[in-house]
Design a protein around this motif. Structure first.
Motif, PDB file in Angstrom:
ATOM      1  N   LEU A 121      17.752  26.723  -6.440  1.00 31.43           N
ATOM      2  CA  LEU A 121      18.727  27.205  -7.412  1.00 31.43           C
ATOM      3  C   LEU A 121      19.566  26.063  -7.977  1.00 31.43           C
ATOM      4  CD1 LEU A 121      19.727  30.186  -5.186  1.00 31.43           C
ATOM      5  CD2 LEU A 121      18.816  30.464  -7.493  1.00 31.43           C
ATOM      6  N   GLU A 122      20.022  25.167  -7.101  1.00 33.52           N
ATOM      7  CA  GLU A 122      20.863  24.065  -7.556  1.00 33.52           C
ATOM      8  C   GLU A 122      20.102  23.171  -8.526  1.00 33.52           C
ATOM      9  OE1 GLU A 122      21.778  24.975  -3.178  1.00 33.52           O
ATOM     10  OE2 GLU A 122      20.024  24.684  -4.443  1.00 33.52           O
ATOM     11  N   GLU A 123      18.828  22.987  -8.271  1.00 31.59           N
ATOM     12  CA  GLU A 123      18.005  22.141  -9.132  1.00 31.59           C
ATOM     13  C   GLU A 123      17.925  22.722 -10.538  1.00 31.59           C
ATOM     14  OE1 GLU A 123      14.760  19.695  -7.505  1.00 31.59           O
ATOM     15  OE2 GLU A 123      13.477  21.224  -8.408  1.00 31.59           O
TER      16      GLU A 123
ATOM     17  N   ASP B  80      14.254  15.104   1.301  1.00 39.90           N
ATOM     18  CA  ASP B  80      15.601  15.209   1.851  1.00 39.90           C
ATOM     19  C   ASP B  80      16.606  15.215   0.706  1.00 39.90           C
ATOM     20  OD1 ASP B  80      16.669  12.320   1.380  1.00 39.90           O
ATOM     21  OD2 ASP B  80      14.722  12.026   2.333  1.00 39.90           O
ATOM     22  N   ALA B  81      17.850  15.544   1.023  1.00 37.98           N
ATOM     23  CA  ALA B  81      18.875  15.724  -0.007  1.00 37.98           C
ATOM     24  C   ALA B  81      19.089  14.469  -0.846  1.00 37.98           C
ATOM     25  CB  ALA B  81      20.190  16.152   0.640  1.00 37.98           C
ATOM     26  N   GLN B  82      19.105  13.298  -0.205  1.00 42.78           N
ATOM     27  CA  GLN B  82      19.332  12.050  -0.936  1.00 42.78           C
ATOM     28  C   GLN B  82      18.186  11.773  -1.910  1.00 42.78           C
ATOM     29  OE1 GLN B  82      19.875   8.608   1.546  1.00 42.78           O
ATOM     30  NE2 GLN B  82      20.336   7.254  -0.163  1.00 42.78           N
ATOM     31  N   SER B  83      16.944  11.942  -1.454  1.00 43.41           N
ATOM     32  CA  SER B  83      15.794  11.706  -2.331  1.00 43.41           C
ATOM     33  C   SER B  83      15.770  12.710  -3.471  1.00 43.41           C
ATOM     34  CB  SER B  83      14.492  11.795  -1.525  1.00 43.41           C
ATOM     35  OG  SER B  83      14.434  10.783  -0.545  1.00 43.41           O
ATOM     36  N   ARG B  84      16.169  13.944  -3.182  1.00 49.64           N
ATOM     37  CA  ARG B  84      16.188  14.973  -4.220  1.00 49.64           C
ATOM     38  C   ARG B  84      17.170  14.598  -5.334  1.00 49.64           C
ATOM     39  NH1 ARG B  84      17.160  20.765  -1.899  1.00 49.64           N
ATOM     40  NH2 ARG B  84      15.216  20.175  -0.873  1.00 49.64           N
TER      41      ARG B  84
ATOM     42  N   GLU C 243       0.832  -1.200   0.000  1.00 45.40           N
ATOM     43  CA  GLU C 243       0.000   0.000   0.000  1.00 45.40           C
ATOM     44  C   GLU C 243       0.869   1.254   0.000  1.00 45.40           C
ATOM     45  OE1 GLU C 243      -2.830   0.071   3.148  1.00 45.40           O
ATOM     46  OE2 GLU C 243      -3.937  -1.687   2.417  1.00 45.40           O
ATOM     47  N   VAL C 244       0.436   2.234  -0.772  1.00 47.69           N
ATOM     48  CA  VAL C 244       1.200   3.471  -0.900  1.00 47.69           C
ATOM     49  C   VAL C 244       1.314   4.186   0.451  1.00 47.69           C
ATOM     50  CG1 VAL C 244       1.160   5.781  -1.941  1.00 47.69           C
ATOM     51  CG2 VAL C 244       0.670   3.765  -3.339  1.00 47.69           C
ATOM     52  N   GLY C 245       0.335   3.983   1.334  1.00 45.27           N
ATOM     53  CA  GLY C 245       0.389   4.600   2.652  1.00 45.27           C
ATOM     54  C   GLY C 245       1.583   4.163   3.474  1.00 45.27           C
ATOM     55  N   THR C 246       2.224   3.062   3.089  1.00 45.18           N
ATOM     56  CA  THR C 246       3.417   2.587   3.805  1.00 45.18           C
ATOM     57  C   THR C 246       4.699   3.171   3.215  1.00 45.18           C
ATOM     58  OG1 THR C 246       3.719   0.610   2.406  1.00 45.18           O
ATOM     59  CG2 THR C 246       2.216   0.426   4.291  1.00 45.18           C
ATOM     60  N   TYR C 247       4.583   3.883   2.092  1.00 45.84           N
ATOM     61  CA  TYR C 247       5.761   4.442   1.425  1.00 45.84           C
ATOM     62  C   TYR C 247       6.252   5.696   2.155  1.00 45.84           C
ATOM     63  CZ  TYR C 247       4.715   1.724  -2.878  1.00 45.84           C
ATOM     64  OH  TYR C 247       4.479   0.734  -3.794  1.00 45.84           O
ATOM     65  N   SER C 248       7.558   5.953   2.049  1.00 43.43           N
ATOM     66  CA  SER C 248       8.100   7.230   2.513  1.00 43.43           C
ATOM     67  C   SER C 248       7.665   8.334   1.551  1.00 43.43           C
ATOM     68  CB  SER C 248       9.630   7.164   2.555  1.00 43.43           C
ATOM     69  OG  SER C 248      10.163   7.104   1.235  1.00 43.43           O
ATOM     70  N   TRP C 249       7.872   9.581   1.984  1.00 43.71           N
ATOM     71  CA  TRP C 249       7.512  10.726   1.129  1.00 43.71           C
ATOM     72  C   TRP C 249       8.271  10.678  -0.193  1.00 43.71           C
ATOM     73  CZ3 TRP C 249       3.712  14.201   1.190  1.00 43.71           C
ATOM     74  CH2 TRP C 249       3.832  15.347   0.406  1.00 43.71           C
ATOM     75  N   GLY C 250       9.560  10.357  -0.135  1.00 42.96           N
ATOM     76  CA  GLY C 250      10.358  10.290  -1.361  1.00 42.96           C
ATOM     77  C   GLY C 250       9.873   9.191  -2.302  1.00 42.96           C
ATOM     78  N   MET C 251       9.494   8.045  -1.741  1.00 49.24           N
ATOM     79  CA  MET C 251       8.971   6.949  -2.572  1.00 49.24           C
ATOM     80  C   MET C 251       7.651   7.355  -3.232  1.00 49.24           C
ATOM     81  SD  MET C 251       9.862   3.935   0.145  1.00 49.24           S
ATOM     82  CE  MET C 251       8.982   2.604  -0.662  1.00 49.24           C
TER      83      MET C 251
END
Length: 332
Positions: free
Chosen positions: A193-195, A164-168, A129-137
């Protein structure tokens, strides 16, 4: 692939988008860079038919947005700021529903969904279920939803907001892959800006509903004055001597000398610095040290908007503001 001509939108008496015009070529990644409330999301919503155009006109993949909305919607993919996932369903089920909505044949959808789950690294949790996913997932699954019908143009509205930086960085990699491997045309909005610097072929800085300036990241930085090169010298007599040495060098726009250090503004420091050192050496002027400060998009933003987009996120935002204001005052 995208043509915006004089786009305008009012909300009551408030002018949200003010005569915005730009073009995006096929296969480009184009970024709308600006602070919250600048008009980025309103612009993107007009282009993807979620809200009516208040003034001006637009075409996406050759279709007029106002008169051929259905064709536009079938041509584009959209990853909105707000999550649209059904959290009670699995990731795979969310993708199947999206495929049904776009009339993707079942055999094609099955293959496409497997490919997309691989692309966004969610195959191992596809049936949870998507409800178990992290925000990045969840954000990565949103991107997969926008791709299930193989769109020609992908709209990404603040794709890494709140990550977070890693997910970004992971999302950046997916965007690069979509553009590089599939030549997909992408329009993204961001206030990072970096993006914008890392992902976009072209950028338009938008503020208070208006496009302030547009160009490639390098064009914007160069137009803002190029790189700053500081040289600690020995054997130089005065500023007039340095002027005679440095003025003929291509790309050098201006310089100053305080008796010990010379500060040189150059369009491209990587090209100019070896020539500067060679020219000084020929005239008997020694170079003890060289320090290069490359222009940043934050400085470009400050020059055109008058404030920093990322105060608190930059290590030396105060000095950046001061340099940009000085440059703007000098030009005026």
């Amino acid at each position: 692939m995208i043509v915006a001509e004089g786009l305008t939108k009012h909300y009551g008496k408030s002018l949200a988008v003010d005569n915005v015009s730009f073009t995006v070529q096929e296969g480009q990644v184009f970024g709308l860079l600006g602070p919250n409330g600048a008009g980025k999301t309103t612009t993107i919503k007009m282009l993807n038919t979620l809200i009516k155009i208040g003034g001006g006109r637009a075409r996406v993949a050759g279709f007029d947005v106002a008169t051929h909305g259905k064709e536009v919607r079938r041509t584009i993919g959209l990853v909105p700021q707000e999550m649209t996932l059904d959290r009670d369903q699995s990731g795979r089920r969310n993708l199947r529903i999206q495929a049904k909505l776009y009339d993707v044949p079942d055999d094609v959808a099955k293959r496409k969904i497997d490919e997309l789950l691989d692309l966004v690294d969610l195959k191992g949790v596809a049936d949870k279920e998507v409800g178990t996913y992290s925000w990045g997932m969840q954000r990565r699954l949103e991107i997969a939803l926008g791709l299930v019908h193989t769109p020609r143009v992908l709209f990404l509205d603040e794709p890494t907001l709140g990550l977070d930086a890693q997910s970004r960085l992971m999302i950046w990699d997916y965007i690069k892959k979509l553009n590089g491997d599939f030549k997909m045309t992408i329009l993204l909005t961001t206030h990072y800006l970096e993006e914008a610097d890392d992902l976009c072929d072209r950028i338009a800085i938008i503020n208070a509903g208006k496009i302030e300036v547009a160009g490639t990241p390098d064009e914007l930085k160069s137009a803002s004055g190029g790189d700053i090169v500081t040289l600690l010298l020995s054997g130089a007599k005065d500023e007039s001597e340095l002027k005679a040495i440095l003025s003929p060098i291509a790309g050098v726009t201006k310089f100053s000398y305080d008796g010990a250090s010379a500060v040189v503004e150059a369009a491209h420091a990587d090209v100019a610095v070896p020539e500067i050192i060679a020219a000084l050496s020929l005239r008997g002027v020694g170079v003890k040290s060289v320090k290069v400060h490359q222009r940043t998009l934050n400085e470009v933003f400050i020059e055109h908007v008058g404030k920093s987009l990322s105060v608190g996120e930059q290590d030396d935002s105060a000095s950046v503001v001061a340099r940009a204001r000085l440059l703007r005052e000098t030009r005026n």
